[in-house]
Every structure is written in structure tokens, then in C-alpha cells.
Write an enzyme that holds these catalytic residues in place. Structure first.
Site, short mmCIF file in Angstrom:
data_model
loop_
_atom_site.label_atom_id
_atom_site.label_comp_id
_atom_site.label_asym_id
_atom_site.label_seq_id
_atom_site.Cartn_x
_atom_site.Cartn_y
_atom_site.Cartn_z
N VAL A 175 39.42 44.23 36.07
CA VAL A 175 38.62 45.15 36.90
C VAL A 175 39.26 46.53 37.11
O VAL A 175 38.62 47.42 37.66
CB VAL A 175 38.23 44.56 38.28
N TYR A 229 49.75 35.59 42.94
CA TYR A 229 48.59 35.99 42.13
C TYR A 229 48.32 37.50 42.26
O TYR A 229 48.02 38.16 41.27
CB TYR A 229 47.37 35.16 42.58
N SER A 256 42.71 41.01 35.64
CA SER A 256 42.44 39.74 34.96
C SER A 256 43.04 39.61 33.56
O SER A 256 43.08 38.51 33.01
CB SER A 256 40.94 39.49 34.86
N LYS A 297 45.62 37.06 33.22
CA LYS A 297 45.29 35.63 33.15
C LYS A 297 45.64 35.03 31.79
O LYS A 297 45.99 33.86 31.69
CB LYS A 297 43.80 35.41 33.46
N TYR A 329 34.11 37.41 30.64
CA TYR A 329 33.33 36.71 31.67
C TYR A 329 31.92 36.40 31.17
O TYR A 329 31.75 36.03 30.03
CB TYR A 329 33.30 37.53 32.97
O1 DON Z 1 41.17 38.36 41.55
C1 DON Z 1 40.62 39.44 41.44
O2 DON Z 1 39.51 39.65 41.91
C2 DON Z 1 41.31 40.54 40.65
N1 DON Z 1 42.71 40.57 40.92
C3 DON Z 1 41.11 40.38 39.18
C4 DON Z 1 39.66 40.27 38.78
C5 DON Z 1 39.38 40.80 37.45
O3 DON Z 1 40.09 41.61 36.87
C6 DON Z 1 38.10 40.39 36.88
N2 DON Z 1 37.82 41.20 35.72
N3 DON Z 1 36.99 41.61 35.12
#
Ligand code: DON
Length: 309
Positions: free
Chosen positions: A263, A193, A65, A68, A245
Site C-alpha cells: 500500500v 509486523y 505487503s 509478506k 490481492y
Molecule cells: O497491514 C497493513 O494494512 C499494511 N501494513 C500492509 C497492507 C498492504 O500493503 C496491502 N497491500 N496492498
């Protein structure tokens, strides 16, 4: 004065590392489940080119993330804020990053912000190019500029692992497509993505990107203005309000700097006007943020009065 010696930083890392026992690596993307939960490293990059670091800072991890913020900066540069914010909002959700709940209540189905998955999918959809590969190369070229490192690429195995298991993101994309917020094949968007999220780097490279945001979009080492001051400001504001978040409020109170987590266990922190921070600690708390990374930032913020509030 902030931490000037790697030895001093190592002391904070060893204190925070104890918290890795209380976290868990993400395994909903199977490739991420292979990480060592006890890893913890940090790099700090100053505008004059100096680094201070501790832990295995050359170990690579995927951005997840954190990407993003970077895709947002790219589409804001390409299309301008009016276009982008017509399709994605500016408000925190208080919900987990992959939640569909608030999207269903919005008319039109406009994701509340670009840091949740729904909003990030709309932003990734806006990356220009004739094919998925051309769009991905465009994003990668932007990251090469931000890091001044042209070797950075993505981890094919992690991208594939997420692609095979991204049904929640497919569900969000189909919902957005049905409501006219995206108009490309969902599989194309998911390919782009998942590659974006699998862009791989180490803490030193991440700290360099953070430093560009901290310095209002300018890389003082090369003298290049990579992002406009206004776009850097918008991105940092999202990092404060939504970057961690549904833990963003607590993070603002306890640490008080613009930051974005992923993550994989990465955290990018930009201390405005001062320096950039890159952290990697794959054991996560229940909200998906690096548990020891948060502790480390809390220790640093208290010791060196980093909070901007
Ligand atoms: O879309 C997803 O679930 C992952 N590629 C990224 C999510 C993420 O990193 C949320 N972070 N804390």
C-alpha cells in the site's frame, strides 16, 4: 530482448505517469498519506549486475505487503513447508487484503494464504528469536543478504504510525489467538509486523530482491544461493495467485508475471529466469495496488512479451 536503455524505460514511465491522477495515496496509515501521488519510478536489475531505471529511483518507500513474500521465504527456510502450510493455506481469497470474512468460516481458523493480512500475521508469528527485536533483526539480516546491502533499515515513524492505527490487524490477531493459531501477546506480534511492513528501501534495492526470486533464489552477482530453488518457486507461485490481492486474476491476464504489491505503492516483479523489477508509485487504485505501476507493467509486458502464460 527486454528494455536495455533507461531512455526507453523513461518513455514508458511518462506514459504511465498520467494515470497517477486517477489514484489516491493510502492514508489509513497516516504516515503514508504524506507521499507525493505523482511519483513514479522503476528499476530493472539483470543477473549480470546491470540496472536500467527511470524516475527518482533513489527515493525510499516502505515495503508494506511486499514484506509478506520475504517473511514467507524466511519462515519456509527455517521451518519447512509442512510446518508453515499446516498453519496457513495456499488458496486465493478474492477478498480485500485485510478482510476477516473468510477466516470466520474456516475450521480451524486457518488463513487462506500468506499474502492476506491474516496469513501474514501467522507467518510473522513464526519468525524465530528470543524477543521482538531479535526476531526483527533476523528478518532485517535476511533482507541484507537478499539486497547485499547492509544499510537497509526500517522507518520508525511509519512503523509507529501503523502501530497506533492497526486495530484491524489487532482484531485479526486476537481472532487467530483465540483459535490457537498464534500464541504470543498480540501487542508483540503487532510490534513486529508493523516494523516488518515499515522496512524501507528504494526501487534499485527492491529490484535486486526481485532478481533473486527470478533467478531461483540465487544472486548471480555474489554467487550466493540465498533461498532454495523450491522456496523461490513457492513464493513466486503465491505472487501469481495472490500477490496483487483480489486483482491477481486480472493482473495474471494483463501482465502475467509473479508480482507483489504494497500500500506504499511499491511493486516487486520477478520475471522468471530473466530479471527483477522494483516499482514505486504511491497513488493506488481501489484494491490497494499502484495505479500507474500497474499501467507501467502492462505497457512493458505488451511491448516485450513478458507474460509467462
Ligand atoms: O497491514 C497493513 O494494512 C499494511 N501494513 C500492509 C497492507 C498492504 O500493503 C496491502 N497491500 N496492498
Amino acid at each position: 530482448m527486454f528494455c536495455e536503455s533507461s531512455k526507453e524505460l523513461a518513455h514508458f514511465v511518462s506514459e504511465a505517469r498520467a494515470f497517477t491522477n486517477q489514484g489516491k495515496v493510502a492514508d489509513y496509515i497516516p504516515a503514508l498519506g504524506k507521499a507525493n501521488p505523482h511519483d513514479l519510478s522503476i528499476a530493472i536489475k539483470y543477473p549480470d549486475g546491470r540496472y536500467v531505471s527511470a524516475g527518482d529511483v533513489k527515493k525510499k518507500f516502505t515495503l508494506q505487503s511486499i514484506s509478506k513474500v520475504i517473511s514467507l521465504a524466511l519462515v519456509l527456510s527455517d521451518h519447512g513447508p509442512d510446518y508453515v502450510f499446516d498453519k496457513v493455506g495456499m488458496e486465493p481469497t478474492g477478498d480485500p487484503f485485510n478482510s476477516i470474512a473468510k477466516l470466520e468460516n474456516m475450521v480451524p481458523a486457518k488463513p487462506l494464504n500468506p499474502m492476506i493480512n491474516a496469513g501474514a500475521l501467522v507467518v510473522t508469528h513464526m519468525i524465530e528469536g528470543k524477543s521482538v527485536d531479535a526476531r526483527f533483526q533476523r528478518l532485517l539480516a535476511f533482507i541484507h543478504d537478499l539486497t547485499n546491502d547492509y544499510t537497509i533499515d526500517y522507518c520508525e515513524q511509519t512503523a509507529q504510525s501503523e502501530y497506533e492505527t492497526a486495530d484491524l490487524n489487532r482484531a485479526l490477531s486476537y481472532f487467530l489467538k483465540q483459535h490457537g493459531q498464534i500464541d504470543e501477546p498480540v501487542e508483540h506480534l503487532i510490534q513486529l509486523y508493523t516494523k516488518q511492513c515499515a522496512i524501507e528501501m528504494n526501487c534499485l534495492q527492491l529490484a535486486r530482491i526481485a532478481m533473486v526470486f527470478a533467478q531461483d533464489g540465487k544472486d548471480h552477482e555474489t554467487g550466493k544461493q540465498i533461498i532454495s530453488k523450491d522456496i523461490a518457486r513457492i513464493c513466486k507461485t503465491f505472487m501469481v495467485t495472490c500477490g496483487m490481492y483480489n486483482a491477481s486474476g486480472e493482473f495474471a491476464i494483463k501482465i502475467g508475471i509473479p508480482a507483489k504489491s504494497g500500500v506504499s505503492g511499491g511493486i516487486m516483479g520477478a520475471v522468471p529466469g530473466k530479471f527483477g523489477i522494483g516499482i514505486f508509485g504511491p497513488a493506488l487504485d481501489d484494491k490497494g495496488n499502484s495505479i500507474a505501476g500497474l499501467k507501467l507493467l502492462e505497457l512493458l509486458s505488451k511491448n516485450y512479451s513478458l507474460s509467462m502464460f
